[in-house]
Design an enzyme around this catalytic site. Structure first.
Site, PDB file in Angstrom:
ATOM      1  N   SER A 287     -21.005  -9.164  -8.625  1.00  0.00           N
ATOM      2  CA  SER A 287     -21.100  -9.132  -7.170  1.00  0.00           C
ATOM      3  C   SER A 287     -19.711  -9.398  -6.615  1.00  0.00           C
ATOM      4  CB  SER A 287     -22.081 -10.205  -6.684  1.00  0.00           C
ATOM      5  OG  SER A 287     -22.052 -10.313  -5.270  1.00  0.00           O
ATOM      6  N   ARG A 288     -19.514  -9.089  -5.354  1.00  0.00           N
ATOM      7  CA  ARG A 288     -18.243  -9.457  -4.718  1.00  0.00           C
ATOM      8  C   ARG A 288     -18.236 -10.950  -4.378  1.00  0.00           C
ATOM      9  NH1 ARG A 288     -15.447  -4.958  -4.115  1.00  0.00           N
ATOM     10  NH2 ARG A 288     -16.435  -2.991  -3.552  1.00  0.00           N
TER      11      ARG A 288
ATOM     12  N   TYR B  18     -16.431  -6.441  -9.256  1.00  0.00           N
ATOM     13  CA  TYR B  18     -16.882  -5.301 -10.055  1.00  0.00           C
ATOM     14  C   TYR B  18     -15.832  -4.940 -11.101  1.00  0.00           C
ATOM     15  CZ  TYR B  18     -20.024  -4.845  -6.025  1.00  0.00           C
ATOM     16  OH  TYR B  18     -20.936  -5.086  -5.029  1.00  0.00           O
TER      17      TYR B  18
ATOM     18  N   HIS C 296     -21.733   4.533  -3.895  1.00  0.00           N
ATOM     19  CA  HIS C 296     -22.136   4.989  -5.225  1.00  0.00           C
ATOM     20  C   HIS C 296     -21.009   5.744  -5.937  1.00  0.00           C
ATOM     21  CE1 HIS C 296     -26.782   4.859  -4.465  1.00  0.00           C
ATOM     22  NE2 HIS C 296     -26.214   3.683  -4.471  1.00  0.00           N
TER      23      HIS C 296
ATOM     24  N   LYS D  29     -30.555   6.137  -6.417  1.00  0.00           N
ATOM     25  CA  LYS D  29     -30.606   7.237  -5.454  1.00  0.00           C
ATOM     26  C   LYS D  29     -30.241   6.693  -4.063  1.00  0.00           C
ATOM     27  CE  LYS D  29     -34.175   5.467  -3.478  1.00  0.00           C
ATOM     28  NZ  LYS D  29     -33.949   4.864  -2.155  1.00  0.00           N
TER      29      LYS D  29
ATOM     30  N   ASP E  39     -32.464   7.662   1.986  1.00  0.00           N
ATOM     31  CA  ASP E  39     -33.206   6.549   1.408  1.00  0.00           C
ATOM     32  C   ASP E  39     -34.661   6.896   1.135  1.00  0.00           C
ATOM     33  OD1 ASP E  39     -34.497   3.616   1.457  1.00  0.00           O
ATOM     34  OD2 ASP E  39     -32.358   3.440   1.138  1.00  0.00           O
TER      35      ASP E  39
END
Length: 324
Positions: free
Chosen positions: A32-33, A54, A75, A93, A172
């Site tokens: 995670s950041r 990351y 993505h 997705k 989405d």
């Protein structure tokens, strides 16, 4: 295989639950950041390593396979980062923001001979083959039309409203009716007619899409982020029709005759939560040295992305990350 999750949000929790029941997958790392967020996720799901960036995670040589669960807008960036560091990748997705990004990732995966797959779970579920078998049996006769919808009340979800994060219903929710149609009607799409109700921020709240296929079949599709819909898919022929209860995670398939009498009802197999099927497909493909999964090959991912691009062009919907 040492499995890692990039971006431990809500959907990442679903994947972590699914892989917890798969022997071939070792819960190795999460990134995670925010280091604290990574630590909490790792402790909750039993991951060995937790990274606060990351970049640090993909530089770990032990990481083999990464699930990218960040927002759509990121993505491409995150999948590319993983591929460039020699990791197999499963991307949530919608695969990318547009087809150009998808083409670049596919090129990179093939160049490096690394698996790259899209996590559209309905493509991997047993219900897909069940529907295919019903259609192939001829019980519906000559099939010519299909309807499908998906809607949830999501105006409170910030990423869905935010153009910067490639928000809106289409990427989405709309991807599910689209994939449902393309799985059932596998011919080429000749025409697409689409309309949308746009938000003040410029993303689609509600949409409708009509696909006309080269062989004359028609699919009428709908997604909505302001209302709860029945999530039903209906495939119709000249001898009957079938209903899929919940196209997003099939619960039951019902077959009806011309008198609208139910003649068959099929239950889907028990599952952990449905995410296990895409993870298992990826592991099998990696073991076989493949760069794509047969359930959702690169050609289909690219076909969906090109359709999404064309639909957005009809609405004039451009995301900030696409503007030059």
């Amino acid at each position: 295989m040492k499995f890692a999750i990039l971006a431990p949000g809500k959907i990442a929790n679903s994947m972590a639950k699914a892989i917890s029941g798969i022997e071939k997958i070792e819960r190795y790392a999460v990134a995670s950041r925010d280091q604290e967020r990574a630590d909490i996720f790792a402790k909750k799901w039993g991951f060995e390593k937790a990274y606060g960036s990351y970049e640090a995670m993909v530089e770990d040589p032990q990481v083999e396979f990464v699930y990218v669960a960040s927002p759509h807008s990121h993505h491409y960036e995150h999948a590319k980062l993983c591929l460039e560091h020699g990791k197999h990748v499963l991307v949530e997705k919608a695969f990318t923001v547009n087809a150009q990004q998808a083409e670049e990732l596919i090129r990179l995966s093939r160049e490096k001979h690394l698996l790259l797959a899209e996590a559209i779970w309905t493509r991997y579920m047993p219900s897909r083959n069940m529907i295919d078998e019903i259609l192939a049996s001829g019980v519906l006769g000559k099939v010519t039309s299909l309807t499908a919808n998906l809607g949830y009340i999501l105006p409170h979800v910030e990423r869905m409203q935010n153009p910067e994060l490639a928000g809106g219903a289409l990427l989405d929710l709309g991807v599910y009716p689209i994939n449902f149609a393309l799985m059932a009607f596998q011919g080429e799409v000749k025409e697409v007619h689409a309309a949308a109700v746009m938000s003040p921020k410029g993303v689609d709240w509600v949409n409708s899409m009509t696909f006309i296929f080269e062989d004359g079949k028609m699919a009428v599709l709908h997604s909505d982020m302001l209302a709860q819909t029945d999530r039903q898919g209906v495939i119709s022929g000249d001898k009957g029709y079938l209903e899929v209860q919940n196209i997003n995670n099939c619960e039951e398939i019902r077959v009806f005759d011309l008198d609208r009498k139910m003649t068959a009802c099929y239950q889907v197999p028990e599952q952990i939560n449905g995410y296990e099927y895409e993870a298992l497909s990826c592991i099998k493909a990696i073991e076989e040295g493949k760069v794509e999964c047969p359930e959702m090959p690169h050609s289909e991912t690219l076909r969906v992305m090109k359709l999404l691009d064309g639909i957005r062009r009809q609405w004039g919907m451009v995301f900030p990350c696409e503007e030059s």
